[in-house]
Design an enzyme around this catalytic site. Sequence first.
Site, PDB file in Angstrom:
ATOM      1  CG  HIS A 150      68.935  65.280  78.479  1.00  0.00           C
ATOM      2  ND1 HIS A 150      68.561  63.971  78.310  1.00  0.00           N
ATOM      3  CD2 HIS A 150      67.839  66.022  78.203  1.00  0.00           C
ATOM      4  CE1 HIS A 150      67.291  63.932  77.943  1.00  0.00           C
ATOM      5  NE2 HIS A 150      66.830  65.162  77.866  1.00  0.00           N
ATOM      6  CB  SER A 177      69.576  58.206  77.114  1.00  0.00           C
ATOM      7  OG  SER A 177      69.465  58.026  78.514  1.00  0.00           O
ATOM      8  CD  GLU A 219      63.665  64.092  73.116  1.00  0.00           C
ATOM      9  OE1 GLU A 219      63.024  64.317  74.144  1.00  0.00           O
ATOM     10  OE2 GLU A 219      64.439  64.907  72.598  1.00  0.00           O
ATOM     11  N   GLY A 263      66.513  62.026  66.696  1.00  0.00           N
ATOM     12  CA  GLY A 263      66.940  61.060  67.694  1.00  0.00           C
ATOM     13  C   GLY A 263      67.335  61.688  69.009  1.00  0.00           C
ATOM     14  CG  HIS A 299      61.130  61.307  80.365  1.00  0.00           C
ATOM     15  ND1 HIS A 299      60.159  61.724  81.232  1.00  0.00           N
ATOM     16  CD2 HIS A 299      61.836  62.426  80.073  1.00  0.00           C
ATOM     17  CE1 HIS A 299      60.254  63.027  81.430  1.00  0.00           C
ATOM     18  NE2 HIS A 299      61.266  63.474  80.733  1.00  0.00           N
ATOM     19  CG  ASN A 300      66.170  56.017  79.642  1.00  0.00           C
ATOM     20  OD1 ASN A 300      65.113  55.669  79.121  1.00  0.00           O
ATOM     21  ND2 ASN A 300      67.302  56.093  78.972  1.00  0.00           N
TER      22      ASN A 300
END
Length: 720
Positions: free
Chosen positions: A48, A529, A92, A526, A94-95
Amino acid sequence: MTTEPEITEELIAAHGLKPDEYAEILRLLNRPPSFTELGIFSAMWNEHCSYKSSKKWLRTLPTEGPQVICGPGENAGVVDIGDGQAVVFKMESHNHPSYIEPHQGAATGVGGILRDVFTMGARPIAAMNALSFGSVDHPRTRSLVHGVVEGIGSYGNCFGVPTIGGEVRFHPAYDGNCLVNAFAAGLADADKIFYSAASGVGMPVVYLGAKTGRDGVGGATMASAEFDETIEEKRPTVQVGDPFTEKRLLEACLELMRTGAVISIQDMGAAGLTCSAVEMGDKGELGVRLNLDAVPCREENMTAYEMMLSESQERMLMVLRPEKEAEAKAIFEKWDLDFAIVGETIGEDRFLVEHGGAVKADLPLRALSGSAPEYDRPWEAPAPAAALSEVPRIGPIAGLKALIGSPNYAGKQWVYEQYDHMVMADTVRRPGMGAGIVRVHGTEKALAFTADVTPRYCRANPRQGGRQAVAEAFRNLSAVGARPLATTDNLNFGNPEKPEIMGQFVGCIEGIGDACRALDMPIVSGNVSLYNETDGRAILPTPTIGAVGLLDDLDRIIAGPARPGDAAVLIGTDGGHLGQSALLWEAWGRAEGDAPPVDLEAERRNGDFLRDQHAAIRAATDLADGGLALAAFEMAEAAGTGVTLAEDDTGRLFGEDQARYLLAVDPAALDALLAAAEAAGVPARKLGGFGGETVTLGGDSAPLTELAQLYRGAFAAALG
């Protein structure tokens, strides 16, 4: 005094470090790391934060252009919009946090991207989100959708930024791993951008904002791993947000920046205090010494490890001009926020962390950032897609109902009506009608925003899928009259250690690069992920493209709606490509055939023509998912009027060929528009017109009211 745990193979693995990576740590230090040092390496060397699997390929993307003030590498990208102004933006993910704890995961995703923007000195003016969920009938989908939408709405609404666009999709590939991609944009003076590189030895390092707690400890490492049956154990790694504190932090930071006190400033996002301090030092080629005894904490007896890895929200780190300390502190006290000098810059290449009178970490700072591992992962190009077998015959209206009755293509009012899209009073175009548009306050200019990708194309043909994501963003901006400026990407993929997944990534990057170069839309910021898998099952490759366009004058806007009597004009070739189409999936559950090819010269030519002819065009939409039939219905439904098209061929109605638009044109301007298209070498023809009370496709028709009721109710009916 807390005893630090022994460094074991199990502890190293739990920190996401491979044996060879730990061996490199031993080589760099010439000794075993302390527990706190292990945590710091884990935070800085995870996927990350370090981009260790993607850096090689990200370097191939175009990032420069005359409009670019700041490209990738900072908190957000910066692009010139003229008159001494700049737009600052980024997207961005935040999965993982959003799957574990939907409300807070999504809310803090919004908070984090807003901080990325105002850290650069920009006041946020717009937000978007791109959401991917599993099957509607999966047992977790409904709660995920409700929690994520509620989290986005609550944070954005309380903070006071309009959410003006985005996308929502459903597919079984996201059953165990939803995607929450958050975008924000802000305005700044082009000559007053703030950067994160520290400068000057002996300068105070200042902690700003909310207090540090134990929420989010290890969040970045968690986001760099697959999910398995231990998912519930990861819940404490999700941060907790407070939008009202963030609003105060915004105002305090912008006020502080006007005083000249700021040398450099960095958002405490992923890996919190560790990442912000290391990045500031690394970019400025300086070391940093931190005294954790000075860090404002909201919980008692926090260890150095917890403080360094906490991802508590609404925090900043700044290098301050020492003579401005009293003035800066007064500003933060006025806004009821913490202000604490927690360290200083040093001339040595060291990251020195002290706590309770003891040295908890003493590391070579460059090794944490610039010398992080970088991999050239093996990759395999996917096998060419098999030819599409015969598509069953389907009536045009039945095909249209299959699309608009699906939550993928039904109206998303249930979602965006929970977002305040009118706050700040500069929103020109509300969500649900294509690209969102926000006025540049106090001027006649406006900015348009869109987020796009078609994951099923990216799986079938990664290079064409990457091209198409950028091309669709280009079309969505062109369709409102905006000149595309630049892009940000959010590259969501599975496990890069699998050659087939890495092949998807490489192909999509190549396609994105092709399109960004051809369409003059450089990537300026960018996020990557990876490891979006559960029990070894990957998501669809989902490289979301967020794009920004400029309207130099609001008189050039193509805003619609269509009016009764307007001609329906197709720009681009006739349809016919049904491979990987929305109709194929929604009507028969088939994902077959190749992705549609993307002719970038045609995309550029047709988009430029459309913007040049803005005065003749009442309304426009690009043709993407669902082809001509879905585009015609959506334009008619938005206008509250019927539409009649002569087409009845399934391929021409539902084909997803690229570089195409549907226009509503004033009949008085039609001949001139068609003549101009012929002169420009742009395919254009009249297909029918708007008006009446039915949607008529060839010889098949249905009342607009009946179709609109299905379209507006299907999403809520499916998700409750």
